[in-house]
Design a protein around this motif. Structure first.
Motif, PDB file in Angstrom:
ATOM      1  N   GLU A  76       1.004  -1.506   0.200  1.00 39.16           N
ATOM      2  CA  GLU A  76       0.163  -0.036   0.125  1.00 39.16           C
ATOM      3  C   GLU A  76       0.869   1.274   0.109  1.00 39.16           C
ATOM      4  OE1 GLU A  76      -2.914   0.266  -0.346  1.00 39.16           O
ATOM      5  OE2 GLU A  76      -3.259  -1.698  -0.020  1.00 39.16           O
ATOM      6  N   LEU A  77       2.291   1.064   1.018  1.00 44.77           N
ATOM      7  CA  LEU A  77       2.950   2.522   0.584  1.00 44.77           C
ATOM      8  C   LEU A  77       3.416   2.911  -0.775  1.00 44.77           C
ATOM      9  CD1 LEU A  77       4.911   1.776   4.337  1.00 44.77           C
ATOM     10  CD2 LEU A  77       3.545   3.963   3.538  1.00 44.77           C
ATOM     11  N   GLU A  78       3.737   1.530  -1.752  1.00 44.23           N
ATOM     12  CA  GLU A  78       4.045   1.830  -3.230  1.00 44.23           C
ATOM     13  C   GLU A  78       3.682   1.934  -3.465  1.00 44.23           C
ATOM     14  OE1 GLU A  78       6.490   1.685  -6.176  1.00 44.23           O
ATOM     15  OE2 GLU A  78       6.673   1.215  -4.417  1.00 44.23           O
ATOM     16  N   ALA A  79       2.149   1.420  -3.604  1.00 44.27           N
ATOM     17  CA  ALA A  79       0.741   1.659  -4.388  1.00 44.27           C
ATOM     18  C   ALA A  79       0.470   3.614  -4.711  1.00 44.27           C
ATOM     19  CB  ALA A  79      -0.984   1.375  -3.744  1.00 44.27           C
ATOM     20  N   CYS A  80       0.996   3.926  -2.540  1.00 44.25           N
ATOM     21  CA  CYS A  80       0.500   5.785  -2.570  1.00 44.25           C
ATOM     22  C   CYS A  80       1.580   5.942  -2.804  1.00 44.25           C
ATOM     23  CB  CYS A  80       0.433   5.543  -1.451  1.00 44.25           C
ATOM     24  SG  CYS A  80      -0.170   7.670  -1.289  1.00 44.25           S
ATOM     25  N   HIS A  81       2.602   5.666  -3.251  1.00 38.16           N
ATOM     26  CA  HIS A  81       3.597   6.253  -3.902  1.00 38.16           C
ATOM     27  C   HIS A  81       3.409   6.465  -5.531  1.00 38.16           C
ATOM     28  CE1 HIS A  81       7.787   7.907  -4.528  1.00 38.16           C
ATOM     29  NE2 HIS A  81       7.564   6.977  -5.599  1.00 38.16           N
ATOM     30  N   ARG A  82       2.716   5.115  -6.213  1.00 33.92           N
ATOM     31  CA  ARG A  82       2.523   5.374  -8.257  1.00 33.92           C
ATOM     32  C   ARG A  82       1.564   6.641  -7.779  1.00 33.92           C
ATOM     33  NH1 ARG A  82       2.987  -0.621  -7.182  1.00 33.92           N
ATOM     34  NH2 ARG A  82       1.041  -0.033  -7.476  1.00 33.92           N
ATOM     35  N   ALA A  83       0.520   6.261  -7.266  1.00 31.98           N
ATOM     36  CA  ALA A  83      -0.048   7.344  -7.427  1.00 31.98           C
ATOM     37  C   ALA A  83      -0.672   8.871  -7.298  1.00 31.98           C
ATOM     38  CB  ALA A  83      -1.821   6.914  -6.906  1.00 31.98           C
ATOM     39  N   ASN A  84       0.865   8.935  -5.879  1.00 34.94           N
ATOM     40  CA  ASN A  84       1.005  11.021  -5.774  1.00 34.94           C
ATOM     41  C   ASN A  84       2.317  10.981  -6.333  1.00 34.94           C
ATOM     42  OD1 ASN A  84      -2.138  10.742  -4.491  1.00 34.94           O
ATOM     43  ND2 ASN A  84      -1.443   9.142  -3.248  1.00 34.94           N
ATOM     44  N   PRO A  85       2.550  10.942  -7.170  1.00 39.38           N
ATOM     45  CA  PRO A  85       4.484  11.238  -7.797  1.00 39.38           C
ATOM     46  C   PRO A  85       4.163  12.786  -7.061  1.00 39.38           C
ATOM     47  CG  PRO A  85       2.929  11.537  -9.643  1.00 39.38           C
ATOM     48  CD  PRO A  85       1.502  10.559  -8.801  1.00 39.38           C
ATOM     49  N   GLY A  86       5.723  12.916  -6.606  1.00 38.90           N
ATOM     50  CA  GLY A  86       5.393  14.094  -6.158  1.00 38.90           C
ATOM     51  C   GLY A  86       5.351  14.444  -5.342  1.00 38.90           C
ATOM     52  N   MET A  87       4.728  13.651  -4.667  1.00 40.34           N
ATOM     53  CA  MET A  87       4.396  13.882  -2.960  1.00 40.34           C
ATOM     54  C   MET A  87       5.080  12.973  -1.564  1.00 40.34           C
ATOM     55  SD  MET A  87       0.343  14.532  -2.931  1.00 40.34           S
ATOM     56  CE  MET A  87      -0.255  15.386  -4.535  1.00 40.34           C
ATOM     57  N   HIS A  88       5.820  13.565  -0.834  1.00 36.85           N
ATOM     58  CA  HIS A  88       5.481  12.834   0.211  1.00 36.85           C
ATOM     59  C   HIS A  88       4.619  11.983   0.724  1.00 36.85           C
ATOM     60  CE1 HIS A  88       9.254  15.562   0.831  1.00 36.85           C
ATOM     61  NE2 HIS A  88       8.335  16.394   1.807  1.00 36.85           N
ATOM     62  N   VAL A  89       5.414  10.724   0.987  1.00 36.30           N
ATOM     63  CA  VAL A  89       4.152   9.231   2.216  1.00 36.30           C
ATOM     64  C   VAL A  89       5.288   9.397   3.198  1.00 36.30           C
ATOM     65  CG1 VAL A  89       3.524   7.334   1.226  1.00 36.30           C
ATOM     66  CG2 VAL A  89       4.252   9.037  -0.301  1.00 36.30           C
ATOM     67  N   ARG A  90       3.936   8.745   4.133  1.00 36.98           N
ATOM     68  CA  ARG A  90       4.725   8.615   5.380  1.00 36.98           C
ATOM     69  C   ARG A  90       3.838   7.855   6.101  1.00 36.98           C
ATOM     70  NH1 ARG A  90       3.518  13.582   9.506  1.00 36.98           N
ATOM     71  NH2 ARG A  90       1.547  13.236   9.466  1.00 36.98           N
ATOM     72  N   PHE A  91       4.152   6.701   6.884  1.00 37.90           N
ATOM     73  CA  PHE A  91       3.852   5.319   7.157  1.00 37.90           C
ATOM     74  C   PHE A  91       3.727   6.649   8.454  1.00 37.90           C
ATOM     75  CE2 PHE A  91       4.690   2.175  10.784  1.00 37.90           C
ATOM     76  CZ  PHE A  91       3.576   1.101  10.486  1.00 37.90           C
ATOM     77  N   ILE A  92       2.503   5.827   9.358  1.00 43.84           N
ATOM     78  CA  ILE A  92       1.477   6.041  11.020  1.00 43.84           C
ATOM     79  C   ILE A  92       1.123   4.688  11.177  1.00 43.84           C
ATOM     80  CG2 ILE A  92      -0.146   7.372  12.224  1.00 43.84           C
ATOM     81  CD1 ILE A  92       0.638   9.708  10.172  1.00 43.84           C
ATOM     82  N   ALA A  93       1.247   4.995  12.649  1.00 43.85           N
ATOM     83  CA  ALA A  93       1.361   3.515  13.808  1.00 43.85           C
ATOM     84  C   ALA A  93       0.135   4.561  15.137  1.00 43.85           C
ATOM     85  CB  ALA A  93       2.682   2.380  13.900  1.00 43.85           C
ATOM     86  N   TYR A  94      -0.582   3.847  14.575  1.00 44.14           N
ATOM     87  CA  TYR A  94      -1.772   4.456  15.659  1.00 44.14           C
ATOM     88  C   TYR A  94      -1.880   3.892  16.570  1.00 44.14           C
ATOM     89  CZ  TYR A  94      -3.347   7.576  12.599  1.00 44.14           C
ATOM     90  OH  TYR A  94      -3.204   8.769  11.440  1.00 44.14           O
ATOM     91  N   ASP A  95      -1.512   4.211  18.188  1.00 50.51           N
ATOM     92  CA  ASP A  95      -1.638   3.146  19.220  1.00 50.51           C
ATOM     93  C   ASP A  95      -3.305   3.396  19.682  1.00 50.51           C
ATOM     94  OD1 ASP A  95      -1.114   2.335  22.051  1.00 50.51           O
ATOM     95  OD2 ASP A  95       0.330   3.618  22.067  1.00 50.51           O
ATOM     96  N   ASN A  96      -4.074   2.035  20.372  1.00 52.77           N
ATOM     97  CA  ASN A  96      -5.058   2.297  20.867  1.00 52.77           C
ATOM     98  C   ASN A  96      -5.499   2.514  22.256  1.00 52.77           C
ATOM     99  OD1 ASN A  96      -6.179   2.118  18.289  1.00 52.77           O
ATOM    100  ND2 ASN A  96      -6.315  -0.309  19.091  1.00 52.77           N
ATOM    101  N   TYR A  97      -4.251   2.284  22.618  1.00 48.57           N
ATOM    102  CA  TYR A  97      -3.910   2.359  24.627  1.00 48.57           C
ATOM    103  C   TYR A  97      -3.999   4.139  24.197  1.00 48.57           C
ATOM    104  CZ  TYR A  97      -3.472   1.440  29.041  1.00 48.57           C
ATOM    105  OH  TYR A  97      -3.483   1.973  30.257  1.00 48.57           O
ATOM    106  N   ALA A  98      -2.652   4.426  24.212  1.00 50.84           N
ATOM    107  CA  ALA A  98      -3.018   5.762  24.233  1.00 50.84           C
ATOM    108  C   ALA A  98      -3.556   6.615  23.483  1.00 50.84           C
ATOM    109  CB  ALA A  98      -0.817   6.012  24.511  1.00 50.84           C
ATOM    110  N   GLN A  99      -4.238   6.706  22.896  1.00 48.76           N
ATOM    111  CA  GLN A  99      -4.414   6.432  21.497  1.00 48.76           C
ATOM    112  C   GLN A  99      -4.366   8.532  21.185  1.00 48.76           C
ATOM    113  OE1 GLN A  99      -8.573   8.166  23.556  1.00 48.76           O
ATOM    114  NE2 GLN A  99      -9.189   6.361  24.214  1.00 48.76           N
TER     115      GLN A  99
END
Length: 110
Positions: A76-99
């Motif tokens: 999905e990171l690669e797909a986002c990068h291909r669909a949005n050339p010229g943009m920054h793409v970042r990964f985020i992980a949400y912690d349910n406990y700490a919200q």
């Protein structure tokens, strides 16, 4: 005073990992696997380079709630990068406990 900087300002820094050498694909997979093992929900965001310091980034699809697949996230990171050339793409992980965000780093820079 410019020569006193520990990090030469040759490129814009976007987050903590941007001060380190680029991550290899294996290291990136390890970071994503760590987030998944903690029970955090992966998500992908992207934005224009000139807006990278904004609080608002565009969300790519919905967060991957409950996923156990590192390969899915990498694809999905690669797909986002291909669909949005010229943009920054970042990964985020949400912690349910700490919200809050447990981890975030830019994967593709424009």
């Amino acid at each position: 005073m410019a020569d006193a900087s520990a990090y030469p300002e040759t490129k814009t820094r976007t987050e903590t990992f941007s001060y380190l050498p680029p991550m290899s694909p294996e290291r990136m997979a390890q970071q994503i696997a760590y987030c998944i093992s903690r029970g955090w929900n992966p998500a992908i965001e992207y934005t224009e380079p000139e807006k990278s310091f904004s609080n608002f980034w565009y969300l790519w699809k919905l967060p991957f709630f409950g996923t156990q697949s590192v390969e899915l996230v990498l694809n999905e990171l690669e797909a986002c990068h291909r669909a949005n050339p010229g943009m920054h793409v970042r990964f985020i992980a949400y912690d349910n406990y700490a919200q809050s965000q447990g981890m975030a780093f830019v994967v593709y820079r424009a």
